[in-house]
Structures are given as C-alpha cells and as structure tokens.
Design an enzyme around this catalytic site. Structure first.
Site, mmCIF file in Angstrom:
data_model
loop_
_atom_site.group_PDB
_atom_site.id
_atom_site.type_symbol
_atom_site.label_atom_id
_atom_site.label_comp_id
_atom_site.label_asym_id
_atom_site.label_seq_id
_atom_site.Cartn_x
_atom_site.Cartn_y
_atom_site.Cartn_z
ATOM 1 N N SER A 25 1.117 -1.141 0.151
ATOM 2 C CA SER A 25 0.532 -0.022 -0.008
ATOM 3 C C SER A 25 0.893 0.896 0.111
ATOM 4 O O SER A 25 0.510 2.172 0.088
ATOM 5 C CB SER A 25 -0.548 0.333 1.404
ATOM 6 O OG SER A 25 -0.302 -0.139 2.453
ATOM 7 N N ASN A 112 -2.707 -1.405 12.909
ATOM 8 C CA ASN A 112 -3.954 -1.506 13.243
ATOM 9 C C ASN A 112 -4.522 -0.471 14.091
ATOM 10 O O ASN A 112 -5.558 0.786 13.641
ATOM 11 C CB ASN A 112 -5.234 -2.629 13.945
ATOM 12 C CG ASN A 112 -4.358 -4.151 12.998
ATOM 13 O OD1 ASN A 112 -3.805 -3.865 12.085
ATOM 14 N ND2 ASN A 112 -4.615 -5.422 13.754
ATOM 15 N N THR A 157 -38.590 26.682 -12.149
ATOM 16 C CA THR A 157 -39.099 25.452 -11.331
ATOM 17 C C THR A 157 -39.456 24.453 -12.519
ATOM 18 O O THR A 157 -39.728 24.591 -13.698
ATOM 19 C CB THR A 157 -40.330 25.105 -10.533
ATOM 20 O OG1 THR A 157 -41.700 26.018 -11.824
ATOM 21 C CG2 THR A 157 -40.525 26.021 -9.344
ATOM 22 N N HIS A 158 -38.979 23.706 -12.593
ATOM 23 C CA HIS A 158 -39.023 22.272 -14.268
ATOM 24 C C HIS A 158 -38.321 22.632 -14.736
ATOM 25 O O HIS A 158 -38.803 22.547 -16.660
ATOM 26 C CB HIS A 158 -40.378 21.820 -14.589
ATOM 27 C CG HIS A 158 -41.756 22.339 -13.111
ATOM 28 N ND1 HIS A 158 -42.249 20.760 -12.815
ATOM 29 C CD2 HIS A 158 -42.483 22.384 -12.262
ATOM 30 C CE1 HIS A 158 -42.761 20.386 -11.603
ATOM 31 N NE2 HIS A 158 -42.791 21.901 -11.546
ATOM 32 N N SER A 279 -12.290 25.053 -29.218
ATOM 33 C CA SER A 279 -12.812 23.985 -29.636
ATOM 34 C C SER A 279 -11.710 23.956 -31.146
ATOM 35 O O SER A 279 -11.063 25.542 -31.764
ATOM 36 C CB SER A 279 -13.950 24.075 -30.388
ATOM 37 O OG SER A 279 -14.418 23.150 -31.613
ATOM 38 N N LYS A 285 -15.885 28.882 -30.566
ATOM 39 C CA LYS A 285 -16.455 28.645 -29.302
ATOM 40 C C LYS A 285 -15.928 28.987 -28.022
ATOM 41 O O LYS A 285 -14.419 29.255 -28.424
ATOM 42 C CB LYS A 285 -16.612 26.946 -29.832
ATOM 43 C CG LYS A 285 -17.422 25.647 -30.732
ATOM 44 C CD LYS A 285 -18.774 25.929 -29.815
ATOM 45 C CE LYS A 285 -19.061 25.081 -28.525
ATOM 46 N NZ LYS A 285 -18.692 23.317 -29.054
ATOM 47 N N ASN A 287 -16.066 27.391 -24.427
ATOM 48 C CA ASN A 287 -16.649 26.070 -23.906
ATOM 49 C C ASN A 287 -16.661 26.472 -22.342
ATOM 50 O O ASN A 287 -14.778 26.580 -21.494
ATOM 51 C CB ASN A 287 -16.493 24.690 -23.822
ATOM 52 C CG ASN A 287 -16.116 24.514 -25.792
ATOM 53 O OD1 ASN A 287 -17.540 24.795 -26.444
ATOM 54 N ND2 ASN A 287 -15.758 24.010 -26.469
ATOM 55 N N GLU A 292 -18.090 21.834 -16.063
ATOM 56 C CA GLU A 292 -18.289 20.660 -16.724
ATOM 57 C C GLU A 292 -17.607 19.983 -16.235
ATOM 58 O O GLU A 292 -17.971 18.658 -15.601
ATOM 59 C CB GLU A 292 -17.947 20.530 -18.489
ATOM 60 C CG GLU A 292 -18.738 21.109 -19.253
ATOM 61 C CD GLU A 292 -18.527 21.643 -20.662
ATOM 62 O OE1 GLU A 292 -19.456 20.351 -21.388
ATOM 63 O OE2 GLU A 292 -16.788 21.755 -21.053
ATOM 64 N N TYR A 319 -10.240 -5.398 13.143
ATOM 65 C CA TYR A 319 -9.282 -5.075 11.586
ATOM 66 C C TYR A 319 -9.317 -6.327 10.647
ATOM 67 O O TYR A 319 -8.623 -7.398 10.811
ATOM 68 C CB TYR A 319 -7.966 -4.683 12.149
ATOM 69 C CG TYR A 319 -7.302 -4.265 10.983
ATOM 70 C CD1 TYR A 319 -6.843 -2.821 10.518
ATOM 71 C CD2 TYR A 319 -6.567 -5.373 10.457
ATOM 72 C CE1 TYR A 319 -6.486 -2.964 9.223
ATOM 73 C CE2 TYR A 319 -5.541 -4.988 8.861
ATOM 74 C CZ TYR A 319 -5.640 -3.958 8.560
ATOM 75 O OH TYR A 319 -5.174 -2.980 7.148
ATOM 76 N N GLN A 324 -7.686 -2.065 3.998
ATOM 77 C CA GLN A 324 -6.561 -1.292 3.404
ATOM 78 C C GLN A 324 -7.191 -0.066 1.901
ATOM 79 O O GLN A 324 -6.244 0.922 1.791
ATOM 80 C CB GLN A 324 -5.577 -2.024 3.036
ATOM 81 C CG GLN A 324 -4.012 -1.683 2.349
ATOM 82 C CD GLN A 324 -3.268 -2.647 2.285
ATOM 83 O OE1 GLN A 324 -2.508 -2.558 3.525
ATOM 84 N NE2 GLN A 324 -2.847 -3.012 0.652
ATOM 85 N N LYS A 327 -8.001 3.695 1.431
ATOM 86 C CA LYS A 327 -6.945 5.018 1.656
ATOM 87 C C LYS A 327 -7.695 5.413 0.004
ATOM 88 O O LYS A 327 -7.354 6.469 -0.100
ATOM 89 C CB LYS A 327 -6.089 4.597 1.826
ATOM 90 C CG LYS A 327 -5.127 4.285 2.948
ATOM 91 C CD LYS A 327 -3.973 3.994 3.424
ATOM 92 C CE LYS A 327 -4.268 3.263 4.679
ATOM 93 N NZ LYS A 327 -5.676 2.260 4.599
HETATM 94 N N1 ARG Z 1 -1.515 -1.007 5.605
HETATM 95 C C1 ARG Z 1 -2.786 -1.257 6.636
HETATM 96 C C2 ARG Z 1 -3.633 -0.606 6.566
HETATM 97 O O1 ARG Z 1 -3.925 0.429 5.347
HETATM 98 C C3 ARG Z 1 -1.588 -1.370 7.968
HETATM 99 C C4 ARG Z 1 -2.483 -2.564 8.733
HETATM 100 C C5 ARG Z 1 -1.593 -3.177 8.435
HETATM 101 N N2 ARG Z 1 -2.356 -4.604 9.778
HETATM 102 C C6 ARG Z 1 -1.830 -5.861 9.438
HETATM 103 N N3 ARG Z 1 -2.799 -6.190 10.842
HETATM 104 N N4 ARG Z 1 -1.853 -6.460 7.925
HETATM 105 O O2 ARG Z 1 -5.068 -1.427 6.906
#
Ligand code: ARG
Length: 462
Positions: A25, A112, A157-158, A279, A285, A287, A292, A319, A324, A327
């Site tokens: 990650s 964790n 409206t509409h 354009s 044009k 734009n 958008e 956990y 993971q 993110k």
């Molecule tokens: N990279 C992991 C995450 O984002 C960190 C936690 C990992 N924990 C584990 N027990 N493997 O969740």
C-alpha cells in the site's frame, strides 16, 4: 529461512513477488508519512514517560523520526514496496538509522491502531484546510450576491420560467448549500477526533500506556472507548466521503446552471476566458470546461462513497486487511473536493452577469403571472378563478407577443373588471420581487438583510 519481513519470524518462504505487488500500500499510503511520524513520536514519548522505554531510546527515536521526515520532505527517502506500507517503511528506516531503539518503537501498539490514528490525523488536517477554503468561497458568493442584489432574473421550476427572483438571491441559495456542507465537515471532525492508539491489534495492550497523554499531545479531544471498534471503525472516512459527495453534488448543480447560463440562448453570465477553453475545429466556441469537469468529477466522488460503504459492509470485527482499500477512494475524494473548491473559489469572483439579458428573460416569460393572480385574490376573486383569468390573459399576451405588463389597461380589464391601474405596480418584475419581502424571500431588501446578517458573523452552527 525467513521471509526477510519485519513480521517474518514464523515464515518459511518469502512472499511471492505477485503477492507483494498485490498487497503493498506504500504506493498510496506514503502520503500519510507526516501523520505516521507525528503519531510515532507521541507514542514513543508516552512510552518513555510511563517507563517502558529508556529516555535515551526515546531521544534516539524522536531524533531519528524527525530526520526521516526531513528526508521524505526533501525527496531523499527510498520507499520500498517490499516493506508493504508507510508504517513499515518508516520503522525499517528508523532501525537502519538508530539500531535497536528503532525496534522498540512498536512496543504496545499495532499497525491496526497506528493506521487508524494516521488516517484520522490526516482527515483532520484535511478538514482544517477545507473549512477556510469553503469560507473563502462562501465569502465570494456573498460578494457576488451583493453586487447582483437588484439584478432581476427568472426563477425556474421544472426549468420553466416560474417567478422573477434576484440574482443575488440565487447566489445566496448556493451559499446555503455550501454552508451546510461546511457544517457537516466540522461536525464529522468533532466526532472523529478521538485517539485510536492503545487499541493495539484489537484488544488493547499489556503495557501501562497513558492514552490520555497521547491524545492531548496529538490534539485529540479524548480517547476511543472500545478497542475492537477502534481498529475496525472507518465511519469517519465514510462520513468525510459522504460530505464530499454531497458537496460535489452541490457544486455539480451550480456547474449545470453556469453551463446553461453561459450558452448564448440564456446569456445570463459570462465566465472568464481563463476558465474556459476553445474548440480545435469550431472557432466561435468558448466552452465552460471548468464547470463541466466539476460536474464530471462528481461521479468519481459519489463512487468513492459507495466504494467505502461496500468495503465495510461484510466485515466482522475487528481489523481486516480489506480496510487497506479505504485509502484510495478517501484520498481521491479529498483531492477532488479540494481542487473543485479551489477552482470555484478562483472563478466565482470573476463571473460576469449580463443584467440586461437576465431581466429580459424574466420579462419574456410571464414570470409575474402569479402576481396578477394574487392581485385578483386580494380584490376578492377566489384563487382558482383568478388562476383561470390570468391563464386567459397569458394566452392573449402570447399571441400578441408581449408580456403581461405590456398589455393595455383596457385589455387587461377585458379579462376581469377587478383590474385597475394599480395592477402595474404588481405585475412588473420589480413589483413582484419587492413584494416577497420577508426573511428568506427574494426581495432585494431581503437579500441585503441576509448579506448583512452573514457579514455580522457566525449566525449558525459551525
Ligand atoms: N497497510 C495496512 C492498512 O492500511 C496497515 C495495517 C496492516 N495491519 C495488518 N494487520 N496487516 O490497513
């Protein structure tokens, strides 16, 4: 043979290259490094205070982490995918630098609770940047509303012309949406501002940790109550993504209006050239790409919220590595929301309003028909009958190619003998908006009053 990992003690073979690529990650969580280091420094200091770490080790850890942060800031840090994530990259480097003290940092904690802490700190930092940005944009909307407080335009409206409104009133409507988003962000911040560290892997830790001290050190309002919940909870990320999605939906709606309004058919506004593109084939044009794109990016951000909700849906406590996956959607929502708000904050002050076109559109659309009906009601006609009378007058004016206020008095009186020459004060655009003179109404006087209240200060919950 060991796997060469920080956790490799019980392993007989090394991780497959494919699995390393699959499970790393660090390619996306490296951006948590400042929060990770901040959390680690607080944790190490706390371990020193409660006597789990020697003072010399604490000093080595703090100095080492500080130097690593400077290296990362300066682009001098080599991130290694085989070390999985931001946490182990930094810890491994720390140990390289300071030896055994580095290996003691992870005492009484787990990745964790560490990652839960990092993300909370990160989202909190982001919110602290977004709130002033939203305030800036809300301020620009206020200025625009003030500039256009008297500008008459059709309200829809509409998407059909309904009643006249003032342009300023419309801008204040946008601002209301934004202020609710702001308040949702602030509200989410208050709820998430509890320290996860101490939950360790899932059950807590055997060391005599001082969670309150760490919480205070990191600017948390308190500590989380339950370790199982703590390592598993991503509500705060989901709340952020929900607020981001809603805010983008609002910006998308504004965009839709700006796109329509800037077409020659509407011609209500002109967007600055530097926010538009041309354009490659059609020389005429201009734009509205920026609105958008904001409208388009909204799809991603709505999708990110969905991704997080589905990510959590089947997870047992506590956990799971699934988390993971929180993110990338979260970071994408953060980046997209922030960019879109910045773009709007840059663009709004330079929106030019074509007051003549706005007024003309309202005048051409029978937008004061309701006012004529209300006028007749005040003279004693039942509303349904008044509605019918005005409908006939509108049909006549349509055929004559003019607005109600442009009909002769005698013509109007042909539709109802209740009509007198005071009618013109009512069915003009100014008469119509000025009559809606109560809090929340479109009258220029009310727009000015709303602006004055807004400028006076925080009239509503953060
Ligand atoms: N990279 C992991 C995450 O984002 C960190 C936690 C990992 N924990 C584990 N027990 N493997 O969740």
């Amino acid at each position: 043979m060991s796997s060469g990992k920080l956790w490799g003690g019980r392993f007989q073979e090394s991780t497959s290259a494919l699995v390393e690529r699959f499970s790393e990650s660090v390619s996306f969580d490296a951006r948590l490094y400042r929060q990770d280091i901040r959390g680690s420094i607080a944790h190490a200091r706390m371990l020193g205070r409660v006597g789990v770490l020697k003072a010399a080790d604490v000093t080595a850890i703090v100095d080492g982490l500080t130097a690593i942060e400077a290296d990362i800031d300066a682009g001098r840090f080599e991130w290694k995918p085989e070390l999985e994530d931001v946490h182990m990259n930094i810890e491994a480097r720390l140990t390289e630098r300071i030896g055994d003290a580095g290996k003691r940092l992870h005492t009484g904690r787990s990745r964790n609770d560490q990652v839960a802490t990092d993300i909370r700190l990160y989202v909190r930092d982001v919110i602290d940047e977004l709130l002033p940005l939203m305030d800036r944009l809300a301020g620009h909307l206020l200025d625009l509303a003030e500039r256009e407080a008297d500008t008459l335009m059709p309200g829809f409206t509409h998407l059909q012309i309904a009643q006249p409104v003032t342009f300023g009133h419309h801008m204040l409507a946008w601002r209301e949406q934004l202020l609710r988003d702001r308040s949702r962000l602030a509200d989410g911040r208050a709820r998430m501002n509890q320290l996860p560290l101490g939950a360790a892997a899932l059950a807590g830790t055997v060391y005599p940790i001082d969670r309150e001290w760490v919480a205070a050190e990191l600017g948390f309002d308190g500590v989380t109550e339950n370790s199982l919940d703590t390592v598993s909870d991503r509500d705060f990320a989901i709340e952020f993504c929900a607020t981001a999605a809603l805010c983008l939906v609002h910006l998308s709606r504004w965009s839709e209006e700006l796109i329509l309004w800037s077409t020659p058919m509407f011609g209500f506004v002109d967007l600055p050239d530097r926010f538009c593109t041309g354009s490659s084939i059609m020389p005429q044009k201009k734009n509205p790409d920026v609105p958008e794109l904001v409208r388009g990016k909204t799809g991603r951000v709505v999708g990110n919220l969905n991704a997080l909700l589905v990510l959590m849906k089947g997870q047992p406590l506590a956990y799971n590595r699934d988390n993971q996956e929180d993110k990338e959607p979260l970071f994408d929502s953060i980046d997209t929301l922030s960019l879109c708000l910045q773009v709007y904050a840059e663009m709004v002050p330079h929106i030019r309003v074509n007051t003549a076109r706005c007024r003309e559109a309202a005048a051409r659309g029978f937008s004061t028909a309701t006012d004529l009906a209300d006028y007749l009601v005040k003279k004693g006609l039942p509303f349904r009958d008044a509605h019918h009378v005005v409908g006939s007058a509108v049909a006549h004016a349509t055929a004559a190619g003019c607005d109600l206020a442009e009909l002769e008095l005698t013509t109007l009186q042909g539709f109802s003998p209740l009509i007198a020459d005071d009618v013109f004060a009512v069915i003009t655009l100014e008469g119509s908006v000025n009559a809606r003179n109560h809090i929340g109404g479109t009258a220029p006087a009310q727009v000015r009053a709303a602006i004055a209240r807004a400028r006076k200060g925080p009239s509503r919950p953060a």
